[in-house]
Design a protein around this motif. Sequence first.
Motif, PDB file in Angstrom:
ATOM      1  N   PHE A  48     -20.867 -18.712 -13.461  1.00 56.89           N
ATOM      2  CA  PHE A  48     -20.990 -19.173 -12.057  1.00 56.89           C
ATOM      3  C   PHE A  48     -19.587 -18.394 -11.440  1.00 56.89           C
ATOM      4  N   GLY A  49     -19.205 -18.345 -11.895  1.00 59.19           N
ATOM      5  CA  GLY A  49     -17.516 -17.531 -11.063  1.00 59.19           C
ATOM      6  C   GLY A  49     -17.779 -15.943 -11.047  1.00 59.19           C
ATOM      7  N   MET A  50     -18.958 -15.450 -11.267  1.00 59.44           N
ATOM      8  CA  MET A  50     -18.838 -14.103 -11.048  1.00 59.44           C
ATOM      9  C   MET A  50     -18.956 -13.870  -9.730  1.00 59.44           C
ATOM     10  N   ARG A  51     -18.297 -12.770  -9.368  1.00 56.70           N
ATOM     11  CA  ARG A  51     -18.046 -12.278  -7.930  1.00 56.70           C
ATOM     12  C   ARG A  51     -18.395 -10.763  -7.788  1.00 56.70           C
ATOM     13  N   GLY A  52     -18.973 -10.091  -7.011  1.00 58.69           N
ATOM     14  CA  GLY A  52     -18.958  -8.698  -6.656  1.00 58.69           C
ATOM     15  C   GLY A  52     -18.005  -8.447  -5.559  1.00 58.69           C
ATOM     16  N   LEU A  53     -17.203  -7.689  -5.861  1.00 60.97           N
ATOM     17  CA  LEU A  53     -16.116  -7.010  -4.964  1.00 60.97           C
ATOM     18  C   LEU A  53     -16.730  -5.946  -4.008  1.00 60.97           C
ATOM     19  N   SER A  54     -16.551  -5.929  -2.837  1.00 63.50           N
ATOM     20  CA  SER A  54     -17.182  -5.018  -1.863  1.00 63.50           C
ATOM     21  C   SER A  54     -16.110  -3.925  -1.713  1.00 63.50           C
ATOM     22  N   VAL A  55     -16.490  -2.857  -1.087  1.00 65.35           N
ATOM     23  CA  VAL A  55     -15.968  -1.720  -0.853  1.00 65.35           C
ATOM     24  C   VAL A  55     -14.598  -1.840  -0.252  1.00 65.35           C
ATOM     25  N   GLN A  56     -14.636  -2.966   0.939  1.00 65.18           N
ATOM     26  CA  GLN A  56     -13.639  -3.498   1.737  1.00 65.18           C
ATOM     27  C   GLN A  56     -12.469  -4.214   0.813  1.00 65.18           C
ATOM     28  N   THR A  57     -12.827  -4.897  -0.152  1.00 66.01           N
ATOM     29  CA  THR A  57     -12.105  -5.698  -0.885  1.00 66.01           C
ATOM     30  C   THR A  57     -11.353  -4.542  -1.935  1.00 66.01           C
ATOM     31  N   ALA A 120     -15.043  10.188  -2.194  1.00 65.56           N
ATOM     32  CA  ALA A 120     -15.352   9.456  -3.317  1.00 65.56           C
ATOM     33  C   ALA A 120     -14.048   9.171  -4.134  1.00 65.56           C
ATOM     34  N   SER A 121     -13.897   7.932  -4.664  1.00 67.59           N
ATOM     35  CA  SER A 121     -12.656   7.772  -5.535  1.00 67.59           C
ATOM     36  C   SER A 121     -13.022   6.842  -6.729  1.00 67.59           C
ATOM     37  N   ALA A 122     -12.216   6.681  -7.648  1.00 65.69           N
ATOM     38  CA  ALA A 122     -12.562   6.058  -9.048  1.00 65.69           C
ATOM     39  C   ALA A 122     -13.145   4.676  -8.791  1.00 65.69           C
ATOM     40  N   ALA A 123     -12.839   3.925  -8.022  1.00 60.17           N
ATOM     41  CA  ALA A 123     -13.430   2.589  -7.706  1.00 60.17           C
ATOM     42  C   ALA A 123     -14.117   2.536  -6.268  1.00 60.17           C
ATOM     43  N   ASP A 124     -15.226   3.246  -6.056  1.00 55.92           N
ATOM     44  CA  ASP A 124     -15.777   3.621  -4.716  1.00 55.92           C
ATOM     45  C   ASP A 124     -16.874   2.563  -4.174  1.00 55.92           C
ATOM     46  N   THR A 125     -17.335   1.814  -5.002  1.00 62.37           N
ATOM     47  CA  THR A 125     -18.283   0.966  -4.603  1.00 62.37           C
ATOM     48  C   THR A 125     -18.301  -0.408  -4.769  1.00 62.37           C
ATOM     49  N   THR A 126     -18.555  -1.031  -6.074  1.00 64.56           N
ATOM     50  CA  THR A 126     -18.387  -2.569  -6.291  1.00 64.56           C
ATOM     51  C   THR A 126     -17.671  -2.653  -7.652  1.00 64.56           C
ATOM     52  N   MET A 127     -17.220  -3.817  -7.802  1.00 66.06           N
ATOM     53  CA  MET A 127     -16.391  -4.209  -8.850  1.00 66.06           C
ATOM     54  C   MET A 127     -16.695  -5.573  -9.128  1.00 66.06           C
ATOM     55  N   MET A 128     -16.989  -5.999 -10.586  1.00 63.43           N
ATOM     56  CA  MET A 128     -17.402  -7.335 -10.836  1.00 63.43           C
ATOM     57  C   MET A 128     -16.234  -8.099 -11.480  1.00 63.43           C
ATOM     58  N   THR A 129     -15.914  -9.395 -10.750  1.00 57.42           N
ATOM     59  CA  THR A 129     -14.885 -10.037 -11.491  1.00 57.42           C
ATOM     60  C   THR A 129     -15.143 -11.604 -11.481  1.00 57.42           C
ATOM     61  N   MET A 131     -13.897 -15.483 -10.697  1.00 59.02           N
ATOM     62  CA  MET A 131     -12.845 -16.222  -9.639  1.00 59.02           C
ATOM     63  C   MET A 131     -11.515 -16.709 -10.539  1.00 59.02           C
ATOM     64  N   SER A 132     -11.824 -17.076 -11.465  1.00 54.68           N
ATOM     65  CA  SER A 132     -10.302 -17.562 -12.548  1.00 54.68           C
ATOM     66  C   SER A 132      -9.534 -16.282 -12.639  1.00 54.68           C
ATOM     67  N   CYS A 133     -10.183 -15.029 -12.942  1.00 54.73           N
ATOM     68  CA  CYS A 133      -9.345 -13.873 -13.281  1.00 54.73           C
ATOM     69  C   CYS A 133      -8.772 -13.427 -11.727  1.00 54.73           C
ATOM     70  N   LEU A 134      -9.496 -13.594 -10.807  1.00 57.67           N
ATOM     71  CA  LEU A 134      -8.966 -13.219  -9.517  1.00 57.67           C
ATOM     72  C   LEU A 134      -7.808 -13.897  -9.196  1.00 57.67           C
ATOM     73  N   GLU A 135      -8.067 -15.423  -9.403  1.00 52.95           N
ATOM     74  CA  GLU A 135      -6.877 -16.347  -8.836  1.00 52.95           C
ATOM     75  C   GLU A 135      -5.598 -16.029  -9.683  1.00 52.95           C
ATOM     76  N   THR A 136      -5.808 -16.101 -10.987  1.00 53.47           N
ATOM     77  CA  THR A 136      -4.862 -15.818 -11.829  1.00 53.47           C
ATOM     78  C   THR A 136      -3.901 -14.399 -11.756  1.00 53.47           C
ATOM     79  N   VAL A 137      -4.595 -13.542 -11.071  1.00 54.04           N
ATOM     80  CA  VAL A 137      -3.785 -12.183 -10.767  1.00 54.04           C
ATOM     81  C   VAL A 137      -3.248 -12.409  -9.474  1.00 54.04           C
ATOM     82  N   LEU A 138      -3.728 -12.934  -8.416  1.00 50.68           N
ATOM     83  CA  LEU A 138      -3.136 -13.458  -7.184  1.00 50.68           C
ATOM     84  C   LEU A 138      -2.057 -14.277  -7.234  1.00 50.68           C
TER      85      LEU A 138
END
Length: 515
Positions: A48-57, A120-129, A131-138
């Motif tokens: 349930f904590g899965m999130r997709g990060l957009s290009v902006q993020t 184009a770049s190495a991380a150009d579109t979306t990335m899955m993470t 919430m627990s991992c994201l908050e831990t890194v931040l």
Amino acid sequence: MHAHYDVLIAGAGPVGLFLALELRLAGLSVLVLEQAQDPHSRLKQLPFGMRGLSVQTIEAFRRRGLLDDLAESQSAKNALDGSYNLPHWVQQVRRPGGHFAGIQFFHDNIDMSKWPYRLASAADTTMMTDMSCLETVLAARADKLGVEIRRGLAVRGVEQADRHVTVHAGDEQFHGLWLVGCDGGRSTVRKMSGFEFVGTDPEFTGYSVQVVMDEPTKLKPGRHYTATGMYNFSPPGTVGMVEFDGGAFHRSQPVTLDHVQAVLRRISGEDITVTSLDLATTWTDRACQATTYRKERVLLASDAAHIHSPLGGQGLNLGLGDAMNLGWKLAATIKGDAPVGLLDSYVSERLEVGAQILDWSRAQVAIMRPDRSARALEAIIRDLIETRDGATYFAERVWGVSLRYNLAGTHPLVGRSVPDFELLDDTTPSLHLRSGRGLFLDFCGCKLLQALVHGWGDRITYVASDAKERLGLSAVLVRPDGYVAWASEAEPDVDAAAEAALRWFGGPETRKVGR
């Protein structure tokens, strides 16, 4: 003696933490107050904590040196959690790029040539993470930069004065020059500060549950619309459901096994027996937005400023975009560098983006309704999204590629995210933007531009280097959040460049006392 801070932030979720990092990057003192004593929650973990990060993020995290940390942390976490069953939509031959109300579009159908100002770049579109991992890194970066985080302190009072804000949290008082509410959809800061919060009422109650069923094969994997709602099943026991009850059950009573079983039977039409309820949460499609994001010295961001259904996974990205937009503007205001109206531009720019996302969410609800008209509309959207132009359009919206702020300037790149040029000095704009300052890219080495930027040396990094591909540009001025403030293809107009620098960075030599 009560401690005084430049900025108080209510809420230690991803947006509150990211905003704190932006402010610390500018050297400000920051205190983050968080109601929950323990930051950990099973709802923040997979599935349930899965999130997709957009290009902006993705671009924002790259520009602050966070992207690699997050990718490494998520990869290590995934390796440890090898038993987790990936959702059905990940396990496809075609690579999905996202969805609109569950209707997928695919990478092989997207025409990126339609976006002339993207590289184009190495991380150009979306990335899955998750919430627990994201908050831990931040949180780890926040600790490294000296952000003070106090947990187990719920905001219970807000008082504004001419030059400061007082926050009552727990049995303590805290004083700050500014307060930012990042404390969720039921924001105490928003309510106590008198912000108007308007929008549309919910049409459904959504459920995300982890269950054990006696015969799970009765449910088909994937997303299915029925005569009474919608369900999305990932074997063996992860179920998402939507029941069009006007949001009646959301937070109205505990979610029990019997209730989940009854809803699942009504929606699926199958005689399902749930033998164990492991985890459950509810949500709705209520869509509301604050009419302004600022009242004197109190500001709002993320869910405190706007709420909508989680359909399409836009909420986290919208909130992180708020933080990236606000951080440098609030810092410049406090330090006395800000030109007139800079902080107000946070409100105007992000209000418009938030309103678009709320309507995007409402449009998805419209084709999920359990009626014949919605099914007809769904069929049309399915046909459109499978075309090359359709997939490109939906990717543009879901990934955030189409975001363009309405900034003064005639060049079509103005207001858009700066491309991550590969400069001939082996650097990129993202690398230079890690300082949190603005950026002047001079591809032609114009001495007049170099002399111009000299006056803003503590606020704008000047880089004279050509690029492997510079899209026909001669020079670009970039705001600290990575959005283009001025661009030129011909010989640079130094007066126009100076006007743009004044508009976004204030006077080049004078500094007012912002505190």
